[in-house]
Enzyme design. Structure first.
Site, PDB file in Angstrom:
ATOM      1  N   GLY A  36       9.378  -9.210 -17.172  1.00 24.81           N
ATOM      2  CA  GLY A  36       8.643  -9.141 -18.334  1.00 24.81           C
ATOM      3  C   GLY A  36       9.813  -9.353 -19.586  1.00 24.81           C
ATOM      4  O   GLY A  36       9.779 -10.459 -19.949  1.00 24.81           O
TER       5      GLY A  36
ATOM      6  N   GLY B 153      -5.472  12.912 -42.347  1.00 23.61           N
ATOM      7  CA  GLY B 153      -5.528  14.347 -41.619  1.00 23.61           C
ATOM      8  C   GLY B 153      -6.482  14.436 -40.327  1.00 23.61           C
ATOM      9  O   GLY B 153      -6.382  13.475 -39.763  1.00 23.61           O
TER      10      GLY B 153
ATOM     11  N   GLU C 146       5.388 -10.389 -26.986  1.00 18.63           N
ATOM     12  CA  GLU C 146       6.037 -11.636 -27.562  1.00 18.63           C
ATOM     13  C   GLU C 146       7.536 -11.058 -27.638  1.00 18.63           C
ATOM     14  O   GLU C 146       8.451 -11.666 -28.558  1.00 18.63           O
ATOM     15  CB  GLU C 146       5.713 -11.916 -29.003  1.00 18.63           C
TER      16      GLU C 146
END
Length: 386
Positions: free
Chosen positions: A127, A337, A361
């Site tokens: 990878g 919140g 990428e």
């Protein structure tokens, strides 16, 4: 493209995103798919080939023009841009820049017309370091036979073409001996797995792809020569990093807009929360980082187009903007919140969507290595030249 024509394209894209895509964001999240009507609109606008050469059916936009469109694409769910992103980015660009003239004439018009190409480089054990890929292609007569498995391949389940990277020299180590092939997804032996279940970016599909004695003729070898696949991949990935950085800017703009609107209207203690200084501080930090990211991307794209910097700048922009949008997303949830934690609130979805930008990428860690290595190399080269 002249400036007037580009402004018309930019305006049309902005209108499409705001009037057609944003209203169906919940539908995309729920169905994990882009509505067919949106794909048709994108195809009719030429978005499947806007960055491909004009002589092959595209619009031929420069990177500086590309990133301005990406600011608009990034303003909505990432799946919209992902639908045609690989055509204009890594898959289409590698054919446009490194394919033979015959390959460009054969495949690029198809992509510009709406066919989809995927970039099959990543593997389970290759990878961040694609030089470690294990897929192979061996010569048999006038054909090549491809075997191996690819992972996390964007649009694979939708693709018509795959640009497949495989090792053609079994004795070569690292980046050497890697070549690329253009393979139809209908070729016998190509198997595309089910779409992955991901944290975010619903509608943007990734899948595993396997190749079991997939036979292609020599005309499918990218560029007609062996061994250039890894260098070609790095070249188009560098350009793609600037595009991804621009998407991050677009998403940060959307989150800032959502946060400011919420802070201006939602009340606590009888006052809009935007009147409280600590809320203002979060809005200010996000806005300042957004402006810094936008300026960085514009500068890097300009320098890339001029050929001045095609390595350090793109990695720097991708590193800063992908980290920046995650900080902006986190503040966006905080400003909202409890509502920011609800699936019905856009910033909750964008918080999950943004996380992937730090990974694909090239991870943030890889960008740091690229930047640091290149800075040292340039310094050493200048010293040796004295």
């Amino acid at each position: 493209m002249d400036n007037e024509s580009f402004q018309q394209v930019l305006s049309a894209v902005r209108h499409l995103v705001r009037t057609e895509v944003i209203p169906c964001e919940d539908e995309i999240e729920e169905t994990d798919a882009i509505p067919p009507r949106v794909r048709t609109l994108a195809t009719d606008m030429g978005l499947f080939g806007y960055a491909l050469p004009a002589e092959h059916g595209g619009l031929g936009l420069s990177l500086s023009e590309d990133i301005r469109l990406a600011f608009e694409f990034g303003y909505t769910v990432p799946a919209f841009r992902s639908m045609f992103g690989t055509n204009n980015g890594i898959a289409g660009q590698v054919i446009a820049k490194f394919g033979t003239e015959q390959q460009r004439q054969l495949y690029l018009p198809r992509l510009a017309a709406g066919a989809i190409a995927s970039f099959a480089l990543t593997e389970a054990e290759a990878g961040s370091d694609p030089a470690g890929l294990r897929a192979t292609a061996r010569r048999q007569g006038s054909d090549w036979v491809i075997n191996g498995r690819k992972r996390f391949i964007t649009n694979a389940a939708l693709a018509d073409l795959l640009v497949v990277f495989a090792r053609t020299d079994p004795n070569a180590k690292g980046a050497k001996g890697i070549s690329a092939f253009i393979v139809d997804t209908t070729t016998p032996g190509v198997a595309i797995g089910p779409k992955d279940r991901k944290m975010g970016q619903a509608g943007a599909w990734t899948s595993e792809v396997s190749f079991d004695d997939v036979r292609v003729d020599a005309s499918r070898l990218l560029g007609g020569a062996e061994g250039g696949g890894f260098a070609a991949a790095l070249t188009v990935l560098s350009r793609g990093r600037v595009h991804v950085a621009a998407l991050c800017v677009g998403l940060a703009q959307r989150i800032c807009d959502e946060s400011v609107a919420y802070a201006a209207m939602n009340k606590q203690g009888g006052r809009p929360i935007g009147e409280y200084q600590l809320v203002q501080a979060m809005l200010a930090e996000s806005h300042a980082e957004l402006l810094a990211g936008r300026a960085l991307v514009v500068d890097v794209a300009t320098r890339y187009d001029a050929g001045e910097d095609t390595t350090v700048g793109p990695s720097s922009a991708k590193l800063f903007c992908s980290e920046m949008v995650n900080r902006v997303a986190d503040r966006g949830v905080q400003v909202h919140g409890g509502m920011g934690y609800m699936r019905t609130t856009p910033v909750e979805r964008f918080f999950r969507d943004a996380r992937l930008y730090r990974i694909y990428e090239g991870t943030s860690e890889i960008q740091k290595l690229v930047i640091g290595r290149e800075l040292v190399r340039k310094r050493q080269s200048s010293t040796e030249g004295r």
